[in-house]
Design an enzyme around this catalytic site. Structure first.
Site, PDB file in Angstrom:
ATOM      1  N   ASN A  28       0.862  -1.184   0.000  1.00  0.00           N
ATOM      2  CA  ASN A  28       0.000   0.000   0.000  1.00  0.00           C
ATOM      3  C   ASN A  28       0.898   1.233   0.000  1.00  0.00           C
ATOM      4  O   ASN A  28       1.448   1.605   1.033  1.00  0.00           O
ATOM      5  CB  ASN A  28      -0.906  -0.021   1.246  1.00  0.00           C
ATOM      6  CG  ASN A  28      -1.800   1.206   1.315  1.00  0.00           C
ATOM      7  OD1 ASN A  28      -1.891   1.979   0.354  1.00  0.00           O
ATOM      8  ND2 ASN A  28      -2.458   1.397   2.446  1.00  0.00           N
ATOM      9  N   TRP A  29       1.037   1.832  -1.186  1.00  0.00           N
ATOM     10  CA  TRP A  29       1.950   2.977  -1.315  1.00  0.00           C
ATOM     11  C   TRP A  29       1.360   4.262  -0.730  1.00  0.00           C
ATOM     12  O   TRP A  29       2.057   5.256  -0.615  1.00  0.00           O
ATOM     13  CB  TRP A  29       2.284   3.209  -2.788  1.00  0.00           C
ATOM     14  CG  TRP A  29       3.117   2.144  -3.420  1.00  0.00           C
ATOM     15  CD1 TRP A  29       3.826   1.163  -2.777  1.00  0.00           C
ATOM     16  CD2 TRP A  29       3.342   1.950  -4.814  1.00  0.00           C
ATOM     17  NE1 TRP A  29       4.472   0.376  -3.702  1.00  0.00           N
ATOM     18  CE2 TRP A  29       4.189   0.841  -4.957  1.00  0.00           C
ATOM     19  CE3 TRP A  29       2.904   2.610  -5.973  1.00  0.00           C
ATOM     20  CZ2 TRP A  29       4.612   0.376  -6.207  1.00  0.00           C
ATOM     21  CZ3 TRP A  29       3.314   2.151  -7.220  1.00  0.00           C
ATOM     22  CH2 TRP A  29       4.172   1.049  -7.325  1.00  0.00           C
ATOM     23  N   LYS A  30       0.067   4.231  -0.442  1.00  0.00           N
ATOM     24  CA  LYS A  30      -0.625   5.436   0.054  1.00  0.00           C
ATOM     25  C   LYS A  30      -0.342   6.605  -0.911  1.00  0.00           C
ATOM     26  O   LYS A  30      -0.241   6.368  -2.113  1.00  0.00           O
ATOM     27  CB  LYS A  30      -0.206   5.730   1.497  1.00  0.00           C
ATOM     28  CG  LYS A  30      -0.349   4.487   2.382  1.00  0.00           C
ATOM     29  CD  LYS A  30      -0.208   4.729   3.844  1.00  0.00           C
ATOM     30  CE  LYS A  30      -0.406   3.403   4.585  1.00  0.00           C
ATOM     31  NZ  LYS A  30      -0.400   3.537   6.030  1.00  0.00           N
ATOM     32  N   HIS A  55      -9.959   1.586   4.672  1.00  0.00           N
ATOM     33  CA  HIS A  55      -8.702   1.762   5.410  1.00  0.00           C
ATOM     34  C   HIS A  55      -8.919   2.805   6.511  1.00  0.00           C
ATOM     35  O   HIS A  55      -9.647   3.780   6.322  1.00  0.00           O
ATOM     36  CB  HIS A  55      -7.590   2.203   4.457  1.00  0.00           C
ATOM     37  CG  HIS A  55      -6.231   2.125   5.087  1.00  0.00           C
ATOM     38  ND1 HIS A  55      -5.789   3.068   5.979  1.00  0.00           N
ATOM     39  CD2 HIS A  55      -5.245   1.207   4.987  1.00  0.00           C
ATOM     40  CE1 HIS A  55      -4.578   2.728   6.403  1.00  0.00           C
ATOM     41  NE2 HIS A  55      -4.222   1.596   5.812  1.00  0.00           N
ATOM     42  N   GLU A  63      -6.000  -3.951  10.922  1.00  0.00           N
ATOM     43  CA  GLU A  63      -4.940  -2.954  11.080  1.00  0.00           C
ATOM     44  C   GLU A  63      -5.185  -2.089  12.309  1.00  0.00           C
ATOM     45  O   GLU A  63      -5.927  -1.109  12.244  1.00  0.00           O
ATOM     46  CB  GLU A  63      -4.887  -2.060   9.845  1.00  0.00           C
ATOM     47  CG  GLU A  63      -4.452  -2.821   8.628  1.00  0.00           C
ATOM     48  CD  GLU A  63      -5.037  -2.217   7.389  1.00  0.00           C
ATOM     49  OE1 GLU A  63      -5.365  -2.966   6.479  1.00  0.00           O
ATOM     50  OE2 GLU A  63      -5.187  -0.987   7.365  1.00  0.00           O
TER      51      GLU A  63
HETATM   52  P1  PGA Z   1       2.423   0.572   7.538  1.00  0.00           P
HETATM   53  O1  PGA Z   1       0.984   0.662   6.871  1.00  0.00           O
HETATM   54  O2  PGA Z   1       3.022  -0.749   7.112  1.00  0.00           O
HETATM   55  O3  PGA Z   1       3.167   1.747   7.015  1.00  0.00           O
HETATM   56  O4  PGA Z   1       2.212   0.594   9.000  1.00  0.00           O
HETATM   57  C1  PGA Z   1       0.113  -0.401   7.027  1.00  0.00           C
HETATM   58  C2  PGA Z   1      -1.304  -0.016   6.806  1.00  0.00           C
HETATM   59  O5  PGA Z   1      -1.634   1.123   6.505  1.00  0.00           O
HETATM   60  O6  PGA Z   1      -2.141  -0.894   6.950  1.00  0.00           O
END
Ligand code: PGA
Length: 226
Positions: free
Chosen positions: A7-9, A102, A151
């Protein structure tokens, strides 16, 4: 089958995305053990890129079995006068998965269960598999969704990854039907992924920060595939 979902956001440019795809593909191409795992359906890799890059990346992984593109969100609308929306209909055939709900979307964009329910419906009705992200038992589990990504908000980078025993405990609290895929997300990287796979209870990982660098993501998969 173990899932590794990047997940590159909103943390990467188009040029970086193209470089990423080249570097990652090159690494996968020379790793015969990883190739075997992909070809034997032991692992599946999903790259959740920002919307504008999905079409850029469309053909970059299409030759590899079990490497797919995903989106990080999807519109709750089918089509219409919804300026700025990116619909499942637009992405049909380009992506195989979509993250939905999310915690960052619930928090920064006020996503409600009602919207999340409609997004799931949109994805499902256009052949896109939803990956429902939940923060814990407070979030609804939808009967139509097979893949649940748990999460805990405090564990998302720059937080601290959750203790794997706690993750297993939280999984049990979700009371998922046995056919569900349970994914963990929250500061997972190559150094800690084995502590989760060792529990034998986790079917995959949503990897944010450690997916931004292709070498880190590759190593996370290599360490986590066992
Ligand atoms: P992260 O992100 O690995 O940077 O903690 C995970 C997520 O957003 O689920």
């Amino acid at each position: 089958m173990k899932y590794f979902i990047a997940n590159w956001k909103a943390r990467i440019t188009a040029d970086q995305a193209l470089d990423w795809s080249k570097e990652f593909s090159d690494k996968v191409a020379v790793d015969t053990a990883l190739q075997l795992a992909l070809n034997n359906d032991k692992i599946r890799i999903v790259i959740c890129a920002p919307f504008p890059f999905l079409f850029l990346l469309k053909d970059k992984f299409s030759h590899s079995k079990n490497i797919f593109l995903g989106s990080q969100d999807i519109s709750p609308f089918d089509e219409g006068t919804y300026t700025g929306e990116v619909t499942a209909k637009m992405l049909q055939g380009t992506i195989r998965y979509s993250l939905i709900g999310h915690s960052e979307r619930r928090h920064f964009f006020n996503e409600t269960e009602e919207m999340i329910g409609r997004k799931i419906e949109q994805a499902c009705s256009h052949g896109i598999e939803p990956v429902l992200c939940v923060r814990g038992p407070e979030d609804k589990i939808y009967s139509t969704v097979k893949i649940i990504s748990y999460e805990p908000v405090g564990a998302i980078w720059p937080g601290k990854n959750e203790d794997p025993a706690k993750t297993v405990e939280s999984k049990h609290k979700l009371s998922l039907p046995p056919d569900r895929v349970f994914i963990y997300g929250g500061s997972v990287d190559a150094s800690d992924i084995r502590s989760y796979t060792a529990t034998g209870e986790i079917d995959g990982f949503l990897v944010g920060n450690a997916s931004l660098n292709p070498a880190d993501f590759y190593q996370t998969i290599v360490n986590g595939q066992l």
